[in-house]
Write an enzyme that holds these catalytic residues in place. Sequence first.
Site, PDB file in Angstrom:
ATOM      1  N   SER A  49     -20.195  58.490 -24.537  1.00 19.84           N
ATOM      2  CA  SER A  49     -21.092  58.560 -25.409  1.00 19.84           C
ATOM      3  C   SER A  49     -21.081  57.130 -26.236  1.00 19.84           C
ATOM      4  O   SER A  49     -20.604  56.372 -27.481  1.00 19.84           O
ATOM      5  CB  SER A  49     -20.031  59.298 -26.740  1.00 19.84           C
ATOM      6  N   GLY A  72     -23.634  54.959 -28.052  1.00 24.38           N
ATOM      7  CA  GLY A  72     -23.799  54.862 -29.322  1.00 24.38           C
ATOM      8  C   GLY A  72     -23.207  55.025 -30.003  1.00 24.38           C
ATOM      9  O   GLY A  72     -23.161  53.783 -31.089  1.00 24.38           O
ATOM     10  N   ASP A  73     -22.150  56.054 -30.015  1.00 27.13           N
ATOM     11  CA  ASP A  73     -20.687  56.284 -31.001  1.00 27.13           C
ATOM     12  C   ASP A  73     -19.999  54.857 -31.126  1.00 27.13           C
ATOM     13  O   ASP A  73     -19.969  54.448 -32.174  1.00 27.13           O
ATOM     14  CB  ASP A  73     -20.230  56.838 -31.103  1.00 27.13           C
ATOM     15  N   THR A  74     -19.910  54.452 -29.877  1.00 22.04           N
ATOM     16  CA  THR A  74     -18.686  53.161 -29.890  1.00 22.04           C
ATOM     17  C   THR A  74     -19.439  52.144 -30.108  1.00 22.04           C
ATOM     18  O   THR A  74     -19.086  51.201 -31.021  1.00 22.04           O
ATOM     19  CB  THR A  74     -18.195  53.310 -27.939  1.00 22.04           C
ATOM     20  N   ALA A  96     -19.372  52.436 -33.544  1.00 19.63           N
ATOM     21  CA  ALA A  96     -17.963  52.388 -34.740  1.00 19.63           C
ATOM     22  C   ALA A  96     -18.126  50.061 -34.335  1.00 19.63           C
ATOM     23  O   ALA A  96     -17.099  49.653 -34.900  1.00 19.63           O
ATOM     24  CB  ALA A  96     -16.767  52.504 -33.698  1.00 19.63           C
TER      25      ALA A  96
END
Length: 394
Positions: free
Chosen positions: A164, A166-168, A171
């Site tokens: 994932s 995009g999430d990382t 973040a």
Amino acid sequence: MLPLSDLKVLEMGQLIAGPFCAKTLADFGAQVIKLEPPEGGDPLRNWRVMRNDVSLWWHVQSRNKQSVAVDLRQPEGQAVARQLATHADILIENFSPGTLEKWGMDYESLSKDNPGLIMVRISGFGQTGPYRKNPGFGVIGEAMGGLRYLSGEPGRKPVRVGISIGDTLAALHAVVGIFAALEARRKTGKGQVVDVALSESVFNVMESLLPEYCQAGIVREPAGSALPGITPSNAYSCVDGLVLIAGNGDGIYRRLMEAIGREDLRDDPDLANNAGRAKQADRIDGAIGEFTAKRTVEDVIALLETARVPVGRVYTAKDIAEDPQYQAREMLIQTTAYDGEPLTQPGIVPKLSATPGQIVSRAPMIGEHTDQVLKGAGFDEARLAELRQKGIIK
């Protein structure tokens, strides 16, 4: 002392983006209080590979954190969160835009009681703009940030990169924003909102994608394992697997061609620089592929390492777990989870020479620190008993 040990973080996010941001801070000493639902906790507890009814991913994502189980759907639970926010340096959330406003936890309201508060808001498209209310997970951010289109082989359906990302990326951009906001607060005494969009976080790492289109009319296309416009840099088949070779520097290219016995390509004046090589990428890749196809991965790596050409195999999880470099860099940390079982998890990045990060505590059980944290925020035993009887806390 860990470098962020004086920071108090209230994590109100769930799953990946918000919690990964908080984990990064916690690895360097920030006190992270994670709020999660009393029933079931963060959904990440139930994702992917389970052990003793808990996700192995959860143990990594939530190390160094404290868990407070509170029902944020209830007004009294929202009041608990507002009270905790008055004691926090940083609040991290990745709900849909408008959620905190419904709970009376908009930044304007919270900052009246805590002017130095830094609120980190991670969402699909940010807190403003026509898409602000659209749901957006990491996969959507990857698609609309430009990454998915480039992932895969030419002419085939775009593929997910395997994690994932995009999430990382969101973040990590949030962490950058936090440090910038902390520096601003040091100068002004005031906090602010850090607004992070998943789509923009992906777009921000897309190199020259935008100016190539706006100024040159070029739409970058998928290129499989090759690095388009930078030659040679690709994956090549060996008799027993794949090897990655990055021979794109002028001097490196010459050493590579000499190592594979192609002095004709080494000395070709049309291939003396990257601009010329990029025009003949198929010719160069063909020569390298012809060489590697007759040899093992180990033989190719040994030869090119001797020639000082960047080369590497495509690692699986098994390769990483057995690699001496990862072991030497303390990237394979042996811990014990709350189920009493051993757990190997990734080490801490980046490496600080004087105040390195540490894993000082395991991931918590649901509500393991509810009483401890709430007492520290001014809740007495009677109030805790009342909230627990109502099912607001656990």
